[in-house]
Design an enzyme around this catalytic site. Sequence first.
Site, mmCIF file in Angstrom:
data_model
loop_
_atom_site.group_PDB
_atom_site.id
_atom_site.type_symbol
_atom_site.label_atom_id
_atom_site.label_comp_id
_atom_site.label_asym_id
_atom_site.label_seq_id
_atom_site.Cartn_x
_atom_site.Cartn_y
_atom_site.Cartn_z
ATOM 1 N N ASN A 194 -32.219 3.413 26.061
ATOM 2 C CA ASN A 194 -32.888 4.450 26.845
ATOM 3 C C ASN A 194 -34.395 4.250 26.680
ATOM 4 O O ASN A 194 -34.880 4.061 25.560
ATOM 5 C CB ASN A 194 -32.489 5.841 26.346
ATOM 6 C CG ASN A 194 -31.046 6.180 26.687
ATOM 7 O OD1 ASN A 194 -30.573 5.835 27.765
ATOM 8 N ND2 ASN A 194 -30.346 6.823 25.777
ATOM 9 N N HIS A 209 -33.787 1.324 19.858
ATOM 10 C CA HIS A 209 -32.427 1.290 19.312
ATOM 11 C C HIS A 209 -31.483 0.953 20.447
ATOM 12 O O HIS A 209 -31.624 1.446 21.566
ATOM 13 C CB HIS A 209 -32.052 2.622 18.659
ATOM 14 C CG HIS A 209 -32.389 3.826 19.477
ATOM 15 N ND1 HIS A 209 -33.666 4.332 19.555
ATOM 16 C CD2 HIS A 209 -31.616 4.603 20.276
ATOM 17 C CE1 HIS A 209 -33.675 5.385 20.362
ATOM 18 N NE2 HIS A 209 -32.441 5.563 20.824
ATOM 19 N N ARG A 222 -24.059 4.776 12.328
ATOM 20 C CA ARG A 222 -23.356 5.633 13.286
ATOM 21 C C ARG A 222 -24.272 6.749 13.781
ATOM 22 O O ARG A 222 -25.014 7.338 12.997
ATOM 23 C CB ARG A 222 -22.095 6.227 12.643
ATOM 24 C CG ARG A 222 -21.090 5.158 12.306
ATOM 25 C CD ARG A 222 -19.718 5.674 11.924
ATOM 26 N NE ARG A 222 -18.982 4.587 11.284
ATOM 27 C CZ ARG A 222 -18.419 3.562 11.927
ATOM 28 N NH1 ARG A 222 -18.463 3.508 13.249
ATOM 29 N NH2 ARG A 222 -17.806 2.597 11.269
ATOM 30 N N ASP A 223 -24.194 7.013 15.085
ATOM 31 C CA ASP A 223 -24.975 8.092 15.683
ATOM 32 C C ASP A 223 -24.499 9.435 15.122
ATOM 33 O O ASP A 223 -23.303 9.665 14.955
ATOM 34 C CB ASP A 223 -24.817 8.061 17.211
ATOM 35 C CG ASP A 223 -25.885 8.852 17.925
ATOM 36 O OD1 ASP A 223 -26.728 8.240 18.602
ATOM 37 O OD2 ASP A 223 -25.889 10.096 17.786
ATOM 38 N N HIS A 275 -27.847 1.386 21.735
ATOM 39 C CA HIS A 275 -26.606 2.141 21.582
ATOM 40 C C HIS A 275 -25.430 1.190 21.829
ATOM 41 O O HIS A 275 -25.418 0.456 22.829
ATOM 42 C CB HIS A 275 -26.511 3.258 22.622
ATOM 43 C CG HIS A 275 -27.516 4.354 22.483
ATOM 44 N ND1 HIS A 275 -27.229 5.577 21.907
ATOM 45 C CD2 HIS A 275 -28.812 4.424 22.865
ATOM 46 C CE1 HIS A 275 -28.308 6.353 21.948
ATOM 47 N NE2 HIS A 275 -29.281 5.678 22.525
ATOM 48 N N VAL A 327 -35.822 9.292 20.452
ATOM 49 C CA VAL A 327 -36.392 8.714 19.231
ATOM 50 C C VAL A 327 -37.191 7.482 19.633
ATOM 51 O O VAL A 327 -36.642 6.532 20.209
ATOM 52 C CB VAL A 327 -35.282 8.347 18.212
ATOM 53 C CG1 VAL A 327 -35.904 7.715 16.963
ATOM 54 C CG2 VAL A 327 -34.467 9.583 17.832
HETATM 55 P P1 5GP Z 1 -32.082 8.159 22.486
HETATM 56 O O1 5GP Z 1 -31.846 9.363 23.325
HETATM 57 O O2 5GP Z 1 -33.479 8.146 21.903
HETATM 58 O O3 5GP Z 1 -31.713 6.871 23.161
HETATM 59 O O4 5GP Z 1 -31.046 8.274 21.287
HETATM 60 C C1 5GP Z 1 -31.339 8.791 20.040
HETATM 61 C C2 5GP Z 1 -30.025 8.905 19.323
HETATM 62 O O5 5GP Z 1 -30.284 9.110 17.943
HETATM 63 C C3 5GP Z 1 -29.168 10.090 19.794
HETATM 64 O O6 5GP Z 1 -27.924 9.596 20.254
HETATM 65 C C4 5GP Z 1 -29.044 10.966 18.555
HETATM 66 O O7 5GP Z 1 -27.776 11.560 18.441
HETATM 67 C C5 5GP Z 1 -29.327 9.988 17.426
HETATM 68 N N1 5GP Z 1 -29.917 10.603 16.256
HETATM 69 C C6 5GP Z 1 -30.960 11.471 16.233
HETATM 70 N N2 5GP Z 1 -31.272 11.797 14.969
HETATM 71 C C7 5GP Z 1 -30.416 11.110 14.169
HETATM 72 C C8 5GP Z 1 -30.256 11.033 12.749
HETATM 73 O O8 5GP Z 1 -30.980 11.654 11.961
HETATM 74 N N3 5GP Z 1 -29.263 10.234 12.297
HETATM 75 C C9 5GP Z 1 -28.450 9.504 13.133
HETATM 76 N N4 5GP Z 1 -27.503 8.757 12.563
HETATM 77 N N5 5GP Z 1 -28.576 9.568 14.481
HETATM 78 C C10 5GP Z 1 -29.549 10.347 14.990
#
Ligand code: 5GP
Length: 114
Positions: free
Chosen positions: A87, A100, A29-30, A102, A96
């Site tokens: 993304n 991944h 989970r996010d 979503h 990140v």
């Molecule tokens: P991006 O913007 O790279 O597509 O999404 C990164 C996602 O990782 C974001 O939705 C953010 O909330 C989630 N995220 C960042 N750090 C952590 C973490 O330590 N644990 C979890 N479960 N989600 C994270």
Amino acid sequence: MENCLFCKIVKKEIKADLVYEDDIVTAFRDLNPQAPVHVLVVPKKHIATLNDLEENDKALAGHMLFAAKKIAQKEGIAEGGYRTVFNVNRDAGQAVFHIHLHVLGGRVFSWPPG
Ligand code: 5GP
Ligand code: ZN
């Protein structure tokens, strides 16, 4: 990758709320959910962005999608609908740099996305 947050979650060095795991992916989970269901499907192999996907990663990418489908069913959002998102880099707001997928559901989404 040593300093990669999602590699650390995959290796269970950092805690996450896991919803699915097999030999290819981990899904959790996010931390900052954007919908009632917000799960990230992460390959165990470190790949920084979708741009870095190689020919021999095609099965891995398909595996991620298949995991997303199973998770949507398990989370009860398959029938109503859900959104899947990668993304990629700056313009899409990738934060990140370990790919991944979503999986978001449990509410109605607008289109086009913001
Ligand atoms: P991006 O913007 O790279 O597509 O999404 C990164 C996602 O990782 C974001 O939705 C953010 O909330 C989630 N995220 C960042 N750090 C952590 C973490 O330590 N644990 C979890 N479960 N989600 C994270
Ligand atoms: Zn990584």
